[in-house]
Design a protein around this motif. Structure first.
Motif, PDB file in Angstrom:
ATOM      1  N   LYS A   9      37.898  43.704  41.016  1.00  0.00           N
ATOM      2  CA  LYS A   9      38.549  43.036  42.151  1.00  0.00           C
ATOM      3  C   LYS A   9      37.727  41.886  42.728  1.00  0.00           C
ATOM      4  CE  LYS A   9      37.435  45.787  46.225  1.00  0.00           C
ATOM      5  NZ  LYS A   9      38.037  46.528  47.322  1.00  0.00           N
ATOM      6  N   ARG A  10      36.450  41.830  42.435  1.00  0.00           N
ATOM      7  CA  ARG A  10      35.641  40.681  42.877  1.00  0.00           C
ATOM      8  C   ARG A  10      35.963  39.436  42.084  1.00  0.00           C
ATOM      9  NH1 ARG A  10      29.644  42.378  41.887  1.00  0.00           N
ATOM     10  NH2 ARG A  10      30.737  42.485  39.925  1.00  0.00           N
ATOM     11  N   GLU A  11      36.093  39.616  40.784  1.00  0.00           N
ATOM     12  CA  GLU A  11      36.180  38.462  39.893  1.00  0.00           C
ATOM     13  C   GLU A  11      37.456  37.646  40.057  1.00  0.00           C
ATOM     14  OE1 GLU A  11      33.502  37.254  38.273  1.00  0.00           O
ATOM     15  OE2 GLU A  11      32.583  38.904  39.350  1.00  0.00           O
TER      16      GLU A  11
ATOM     17  N   LEU B 133      38.208  36.304  42.662  1.00  0.00           N
ATOM     18  CA  LEU B 133      37.734  35.206  43.506  1.00  0.00           C
ATOM     19  C   LEU B 133      36.751  34.286  42.782  1.00  0.00           C
ATOM     20  CD1 LEU B 133      37.136  37.251  46.761  1.00  0.00           C
ATOM     21  CD2 LEU B 133      38.991  35.635  46.332  1.00  0.00           C
ATOM     22  N   PHE B 134      36.169  34.772  41.704  1.00  0.00           N
ATOM     23  CA  PHE B 134      35.112  34.026  41.028  1.00  0.00           C
ATOM     24  C   PHE B 134      35.482  33.628  39.602  1.00  0.00           C
ATOM     25  CE2 PHE B 134      33.022  36.483  44.333  1.00  0.00           C
ATOM     26  CZ  PHE B 134      32.253  35.516  44.951  1.00  0.00           C
ATOM     27  N   ALA B 135      36.726  33.765  39.248  1.00  0.00           N
ATOM     28  CA  ALA B 135      37.168  33.442  37.888  1.00  0.00           C
ATOM     29  C   ALA B 135      36.796  32.006  37.539  1.00  0.00           C
ATOM     30  CB  ALA B 135      38.673  33.639  37.770  1.00  0.00           C
ATOM     31  N   GLY B 136      36.209  31.843  36.393  1.00  0.00           N
ATOM     32  CA  GLY B 136      35.819  30.517  35.921  1.00  0.00           C
ATOM     33  C   GLY B 136      34.442  30.081  36.366  1.00  0.00           C
ATOM     34  N   SER B 137      33.818  30.810  37.281  1.00  0.00           N
ATOM     35  CA  SER B 137      32.511  30.374  37.785  1.00  0.00           C
ATOM     36  C   SER B 137      31.427  30.430  36.715  1.00  0.00           C
ATOM     37  CB  SER B 137      32.101  31.194  39.009  1.00  0.00           C
ATOM     38  OG  SER B 137      31.900  32.550  38.665  1.00  0.00           O
ATOM     39  N   GLU B 138      31.663  31.180  35.648  1.00  0.00           N
ATOM     40  CA  GLU B 138      30.683  31.249  34.565  1.00  0.00           C
ATOM     41  C   GLU B 138      30.561  29.915  33.829  1.00  0.00           C
ATOM     42  OE1 GLU B 138      34.630  32.040  32.797  1.00  0.00           O
ATOM     43  OE2 GLU B 138      33.635  32.823  34.578  1.00  0.00           O
ATOM     44  N   ARG B 139      31.537  29.036  34.018  1.00  0.00           N
ATOM     45  CA  ARG B 139      31.482  27.721  33.370  1.00  0.00           C
ATOM     46  C   ARG B 139      30.626  26.717  34.157  1.00  0.00           C
ATOM     47  NH1 ARG B 139      37.297  28.651  33.105  1.00  0.00           N
ATOM     48  NH2 ARG B 139      37.506  26.997  34.633  1.00  0.00           N
TER      49      ARG B 139
END
Length: 188
Positions: A51-53, A55-61
Motif C-alpha cells: 500500500k505504500r508503493e 504513492l511511490f510508483a516509478g520512483s525507482e527510475r
C-alpha cells in the motif's frame, strides 16, 4: 471484468490518495483501495507490491535518471554545479509528469512510515549522484558532499514547487533554493 482494465493503475492511485486523506494512511487497507477503484485486491497487486508503493510508483527510475544527467552534464562543471544541473533537467521532466502532487505530499507528511519511505528514496538519489560524480573523477568526500547538498536543494525546491501548486516552474524553484544555498554558504 477484463483481465487488464484500462486506467486501472491511475484509478488505484487516485483511490489510495482519497482514502488516505479521508481515513489516514494507517486506517486504509489494500482491499479498501481496490474496492474504491472498482477492482479486486488481486488486481491491486498486479500494479503495486504494497500500500505504500501506490504513492511511490516509478520512483525507482529517479536515481538512474539523475546519475545519467550528472554524467552528461558539462564536463568542466564543478561537482555541485553538475549535480544541480542534473536536478534541474530531471526535476523539470518529473514536474511535467507528476502534475498536481499536493494531496500526495499531504498524505506523506501525515505518516511517519511514508516520510521514512521518502527519506529512503532521497538516500538513493544522493547515492546515485555521488557515484556519478565519482565516475567524473571527483574524489569521494567532495562527491558525497556535493550530492548531499544537491539532494537538499532538490527537496526544498520540490517542496516549494508543491506549495506554489505548479504555478512556478520547477526550474525557478530550484534556482531560488540554490540562490539561498549560495547566500547561506557565503554568509550573506
Amino acid at each position: 471484468m477484463a483481465r487488464w482494465d484500462p486506467g486501472a493503475e491511475e484509478r488505484l492511485k487516485r483511490a489510495a490518495v482519497e482514502l488516505y486523506l479521508e481515513r489516514g494512511y494507517d486506517n486504509v487497507t489494500v482491499t479498501d483501495i481496490a474496492e474504491r477503484a472498482g477492482l479486486t485486491r488481486r488486481s491491486y497487486f498486479r500494479y503495486f507490491p504494497d500500500k505504500r508503493e501506490v504513492l511511490f510508483a516509478g520512483s525507482e527510475r529517479l536515481p538512474p535518471a539523475l546519475a545519467h544527467a550528472v554524467l552528461t552534464a558539462d564536463p568542466n562543471a564543478a561537482p555541485l554545479a553538475a549535480a544541480l544541473d542534473a536536478l534541474a533537467r530531471v526535476g523539470a521532466q518529473l514536474a511535467e509528469q507528476l502534475g498536481d502532487v499536493t494531496e500526495r505530499q499531504a498524505v506523506i507528511d501525515a505518516s511517519p512510515e511514508l516520510r521514512e519511505r521518502e527519506r529512503t528514496k532521497m538516500a538513493a538519489v544522493t547515492e546515485a549522484m555521488r557515484d556519478a560524480l565519482m565516475q567524473r573523477q571527483v574524489n569521494a568526500g567532495t562527491a558525497e558532499l556535493a550530492a548531499q547538498l544537491a539532494t537538499v536543494a532538490f527537496q526544498n525546491a520540490f517542496r516549494h514547487w508543491i506549495e506554489t501548486a505548479g504555478q512556478a516552474s520547477f526550474g525557478s524553484c530550484l534556482h531560488m533554493v540554490t540562490d539561498e544555498l549560495r547566500a547561506a554558504v557565503a554568509g550573506t
